[in-house]
Every structure is written in structure tokens, then in C-alpha cells.
Write a protein that holds these residues in place. Structure first.
Motif, PDB file in Angstrom:
ATOM      1  N   ASP A 160      14.866  -1.338 -21.681  1.00 45.21           N
ATOM      2  CA  ASP A 160      13.623  -1.969 -21.214  1.00 45.21           C
ATOM      3  C   ASP A 160      14.362  -2.495 -19.657  1.00 45.21           C
ATOM      4  N   ALA A 161      15.468  -2.262 -19.249  1.00 42.54           N
ATOM      5  CA  ALA A 161      15.841  -3.004 -17.957  1.00 42.54           C
ATOM      6  C   ALA A 161      15.441  -1.709 -17.077  1.00 42.54           C
ATOM      7  N   LYS A 162      14.955  -0.537 -17.462  1.00 41.39           N
ATOM      8  CA  LYS A 162      14.983   0.495 -16.366  1.00 41.39           C
ATOM      9  C   LYS A 162      13.388   0.404 -15.692  1.00 41.39           C
ATOM     10  N   ALA A 163      13.460   0.371 -14.511  1.00 37.92           N
ATOM     11  CA  ALA A 163      12.253   0.529 -13.910  1.00 37.92           C
ATOM     12  C   ALA A 163      11.455   1.727 -14.208  1.00 37.92           C
ATOM     13  N   LEU A 164      10.037   1.595 -13.801  1.00 36.86           N
ATOM     14  CA  LEU A 164       9.265   2.670 -14.147  1.00 36.86           C
ATOM     15  C   LEU A 164       8.368   3.014 -12.705  1.00 36.86           C
ATOM     16  N   ILE A 165       7.960   4.361 -12.517  1.00 39.23           N
ATOM     17  CA  ILE A 165       7.365   4.697 -11.456  1.00 39.23           C
ATOM     18  C   ILE A 165       5.693   4.277 -11.419  1.00 39.23           C
ATOM     19  N   THR A 166       5.157   4.152 -10.417  1.00 38.57           N
ATOM     20  CA  THR A 166       3.572   3.636 -10.618  1.00 38.57           C
ATOM     21  C   THR A 166       2.966   4.609  -9.516  1.00 38.57           C
ATOM     22  N   LEU A 167       1.642   4.854  -9.822  1.00 41.39           N
ATOM     23  CA  LEU A 167       0.920   5.868  -9.040  1.00 41.39           C
ATOM     24  C   LEU A 167       0.048   5.197  -8.414  1.00 41.39           C
ATOM     25  N   VAL A 168      -0.588   5.592  -7.378  1.00 43.34           N
ATOM     26  CA  VAL A 168      -1.620   5.003  -6.680  1.00 43.34           C
ATOM     27  C   VAL A 168      -2.479   6.308  -6.059  1.00 43.34           C
ATOM     28  N   SER A 169      -4.003   6.090  -5.741  1.00 44.20           N
ATOM     29  CA  SER A 169      -4.768   7.118  -5.349  1.00 44.20           C
ATOM     30  C   SER A 169      -4.601   7.559  -3.945  1.00 44.20           C
ATOM     31  N   ASP A 170      -4.296   6.745  -3.053  1.00 43.54           N
ATOM     32  CA  ASP A 170      -4.146   7.071  -1.642  1.00 43.54           C
ATOM     33  C   ASP A 170      -3.518   6.046  -0.826  1.00 43.54           C
ATOM     34  N   ALA A 171      -3.584   6.195   0.566  1.00 42.14           N
ATOM     35  CA  ALA A 171      -2.624   5.159   1.292  1.00 42.14           C
ATOM     36  C   ALA A 171      -3.154   3.809   1.313  1.00 42.14           C
ATOM     37  N   ALA A 172      -4.265   3.648   1.225  1.00 42.10           N
ATOM     38  CA  ALA A 172      -5.316   2.277   1.237  1.00 42.10           C
ATOM     39  C   ALA A 172      -4.891   1.547  -0.047  1.00 42.10           C
ATOM     40  N   MET A 173      -4.800   2.365  -1.095  1.00 36.18           N
ATOM     41  CA  MET A 173      -4.309   1.474  -2.283  1.00 36.18           C
ATOM     42  C   MET A 173      -2.880   1.289  -2.224  1.00 36.18           C
ATOM     43  N   LEU A 174      -2.048   2.062  -1.751  1.00 33.63           N
ATOM     44  CA  LEU A 174      -0.536   1.837  -1.486  1.00 33.63           C
ATOM     45  C   LEU A 174      -0.558   0.362  -0.822  1.00 33.63           C
ATOM     46  N   SER A 175      -1.165   0.497   0.239  1.00 33.76           N
ATOM     47  CA  SER A 175      -1.090  -0.583   1.222  1.00 33.76           C
ATOM     48  C   SER A 175      -1.519  -2.091   0.571  1.00 33.76           C
ATOM     49  N   HIS A 176      -2.387  -1.852  -0.475  1.00 36.14           N
ATOM     50  CA  HIS A 176      -2.635  -3.160  -1.297  1.00 36.14           C
ATOM     51  C   HIS A 176      -1.880  -3.637  -2.223  1.00 36.14           C
ATOM     52  N   TRP A 177      -0.996  -2.664  -2.681  1.00 36.36           N
ATOM     53  CA  TRP A 177      -0.055  -3.015  -3.815  1.00 36.36           C
ATOM     54  C   TRP A 177       1.350  -2.994  -3.200  1.00 36.36           C
ATOM     55  N   VAL A 178       1.651  -3.047  -1.764  1.00 37.10           N
ATOM     56  CA  VAL A 178       3.071  -3.058  -1.295  1.00 37.10           C
ATOM     57  C   VAL A 178       2.820  -4.055  -0.040  1.00 37.10           C
ATOM     58  N   ASP A 179       3.586  -4.948   0.068  1.00 33.71           N
ATOM     59  CA  ASP A 179       3.615  -5.997   1.170  1.00 33.71           C
ATOM     60  C   ASP A 179       4.387  -5.071   2.218  1.00 33.71           C
ATOM     61  N   GLU A 180       3.678  -4.820   3.419  1.00 35.35           N
ATOM     62  CA  GLU A 180       4.135  -4.375   4.534  1.00 35.35           C
ATOM     63  C   GLU A 180       5.005  -2.789   4.337  1.00 35.35           C
ATOM     64  N   VAL A 181       4.020  -1.725   4.334  1.00 34.89           N
ATOM     65  CA  VAL A 181       4.615  -0.543   3.768  1.00 34.89           C
ATOM     66  C   VAL A 181       4.955   0.148   5.345  1.00 34.89           C
ATOM     67  N   PRO A 182       6.473   0.340   5.469  1.00 32.77           N
ATOM     68  CA  PRO A 182       6.959   0.812   6.657  1.00 32.77           C
ATOM     69  C   PRO A 182       6.305   2.104   7.142  1.00 32.77           C
ATOM     70  N   ASP A 183       6.170   2.326   8.526  1.00 28.43           N
ATOM     71  CA  ASP A 183       5.624   3.445   8.886  1.00 28.43           C
ATOM     72  C   ASP A 183       6.241   4.783   8.473  1.00 28.43           C
ATOM     73  N   VAL A 184       7.711   4.714   8.523  1.00 29.79           N
ATOM     74  CA  VAL A 184       8.411   5.851   7.981  1.00 29.79           C
ATOM     75  C   VAL A 184       8.038   6.060   6.597  1.00 29.79           C
ATOM     76  N   ALA A 185       7.565   5.396   5.566  1.00 25.68           N
ATOM     77  CA  ALA A 185       7.230   5.626   4.739  1.00 25.68           C
ATOM     78  C   ALA A 185       5.975   6.483   4.573  1.00 25.68           C
ATOM     79  N   PHE A 186       4.998   6.026   5.287  1.00 25.83           N
ATOM     80  CA  PHE A 186       3.692   6.986   5.640  1.00 25.83           C
ATOM     81  C   PHE A 186       4.168   8.419   6.039  1.00 25.83           C
ATOM     82  N   GLU A 187       5.284   8.268   6.919  1.00 25.73           N
ATOM     83  CA  GLU A 187       5.565   9.607   7.268  1.00 25.73           C
ATOM     84  C   GLU A 187       6.331  10.906   6.398  1.00 25.73           C
ATOM     85  N   LEU A 188       6.933  10.198   5.402  1.00 23.35           N
ATOM     86  CA  LEU A 188       7.486  10.832   4.286  1.00 23.35           C
ATOM     87  C   LEU A 188       6.374  11.278   3.518  1.00 23.35           C
TER      88      LEU A 188
END
Length: 212
Positions: A71-99
Motif C-alpha cells: 500500500d505504501a508504493k506509489a502508482l503512475i497516473t495518466l493524463v490526456s494532453d499537456a493542458a491536463m498535465l498543467s492542471h494536475w501539477v503545480d508548475e510543470v518545469p519546461d524541461v518536463a515538456f521537452e522530455l
């Protein structure tokens, strides 16, 4: 975090004349299960996954229980696009978008962020409060995220300790039986899939490769 989570609207998708590659009733059935707090087994841009609404803590706990996962292990989460990612993460680094852009057409990459939305279920988070999110290229999984308007939990469709299934035919029938719905889309794919790479990006753009 100052944004109003209820205001999220997915990026507009250009109209297409070709028929969808998945059946609308297949997507609708999966959505119905998710909205009822259920668990589904579905294809992603990596391996087949088991998942649920990423904001539903009870459903997240059930996913872990089905897998027999710590139960202590984290799980991965999917989002549909960059806009949705920005909505669910505070301050997505530019390098993340590059990756993310660099991984298009190549092996998908999951990025672990230090400051995810507090609306994500606590059971998804690592001990340090970080969370791994991936912009998913699979049309079925991406459509589920858009229509649900929430991220989708994604962890491999196998019991803990068992091999990760390379295709739908490799999934244990006993595991399939535990889901509320199993997608029909891409069951016949013959290709061999593998999990995404996982990279943690911390303050100052510091990288840590968690899974090559």
C-alpha cells in the motif's frame, strides 16, 4: 496551488472524418465503470494496465488490493494532453515538456513531479509527496481521461510479483475477472509492449532516473 480544478477543459481535438479506432460503446462502458468508482483493465501507450479514477481513494486502494501490492508504493497516473498535465501539477518545469516532446514516437516517459495536485488520491503519492504522471499517446486511454475529466491510474495488469504482460493474451484470466470492465480495444495486438521509463524532476531541473 491557485487554479480552480473544476475549470479544466481539455484541449480541442481537430475534427476527423475517419471512424474512431475504438468502438464508442467500448469507451462508454469503461467510462461508466470509472464514474461508478470501478476498476478497469485497458490498453495504454505502454503495457496493458489496471486503473481507476485517480481522485477516488477507495478505488485506488482496490487497485492495490487486486494486485496484492504494498500500500505504501506509489502508482503512475495518466493524463490526456499537456493542458491536463498543467492542471494536475503545480508548475510543470519546461524541461518536463521537452522530455515529453522528445519521447513522442519513441518510448513513453513518465515524469515524477514534486508538487502534484492535492486532489489526487493520497494512495498514488510517494512517501515524499511526489507523483508520477504521463501524457498518454494511446487514443483509448487519452479519450478516457478527456471524457472523465480526471487523470487515470495506470499500473500493469498483473498480480504483484508476476511478469508484466507483454500483450492482452498474457494477462492472467483470474486477474481479468477482478475488474469491473475489460476494454475490447487492442486485444488482438501482436506486438510486445514494455513499461515506460520513469524520470524524477526536482527543483532546479535536477534529474533522477528511477526506471531507465
Amino acid at each position: 496551488m491557485t487554479s480552480d480544478k473544476k475549470s479544466y477543459k481539455p484541449e480541442e481535438t481537430p475534427a476527423v472524418t475517419a471512424p474512431p479506432r475504438y468502438e464508442p460503446d467500448d469507451l462508454a462502458a469503461a467510462l461508466d465503470a470509472l464514474r461508478r468508482g470501478g476498476v478497469i483493465i485497458y490498453p495504454t501507450d505502454t503495457v496493458w494496465g489496471i486503473g481507476c479514477d485517480a481522485t477516488n481513494e477507495e478505488a485506488v486502494a482496490r487497485v492495490k488490493a487486486i494486485k496484492g501490492r504494498d500500500d505504501a508504493k506509489a502508482l503512475i497516473t495518466l493524463v490526456s494532453d499537456a493542458a491536463m498535465l498543467s492542471h494536475w501539477v503545480d508548475e510543470v518545469p519546461d524541461v518536463a515538456f521537452e522530455l515529453i516532446e522528445a519521447s513522442e514516437g519513441a518510448r513513453p516517459v513518465t515524469v515524477v513531479y514534486d508538487h502534484p495536485s492535492p486532489l489526487l488520491a493520497p494512495g498514488l503519492l510517494a512517501a515524499d509527496g511526489s507523483a508520477g504522471l504521463r501524457v498518454c499517446a494511446d487514443p483509448y486511454a487519452a479519450a478516457l481521461c478527456r471524457r472523465l475529466r480526471r487523470p487515470l491510474v495506470s499500473t500493469s495488469a498483473n498480480f504483484s510479483g508476476a511478469p508484466t504482460p507483454a500483450s492482452f493474451s498474457d494477462i492472467d484470466p483470474a486477474f481479468l475477472a477482478k475488474a469491473d470492465y475489460v476494454a475490447r480495444y487492442r486485444r488482438g495486438d501482436a506486438g510486445v509492449s514494455r513499461p515506460s521509463s520513469v524520470i524524477k524532476i526536482s527543483a532546479g531541473g535536477v534529474f533522477k532516473i528511477i526506471r531507465p
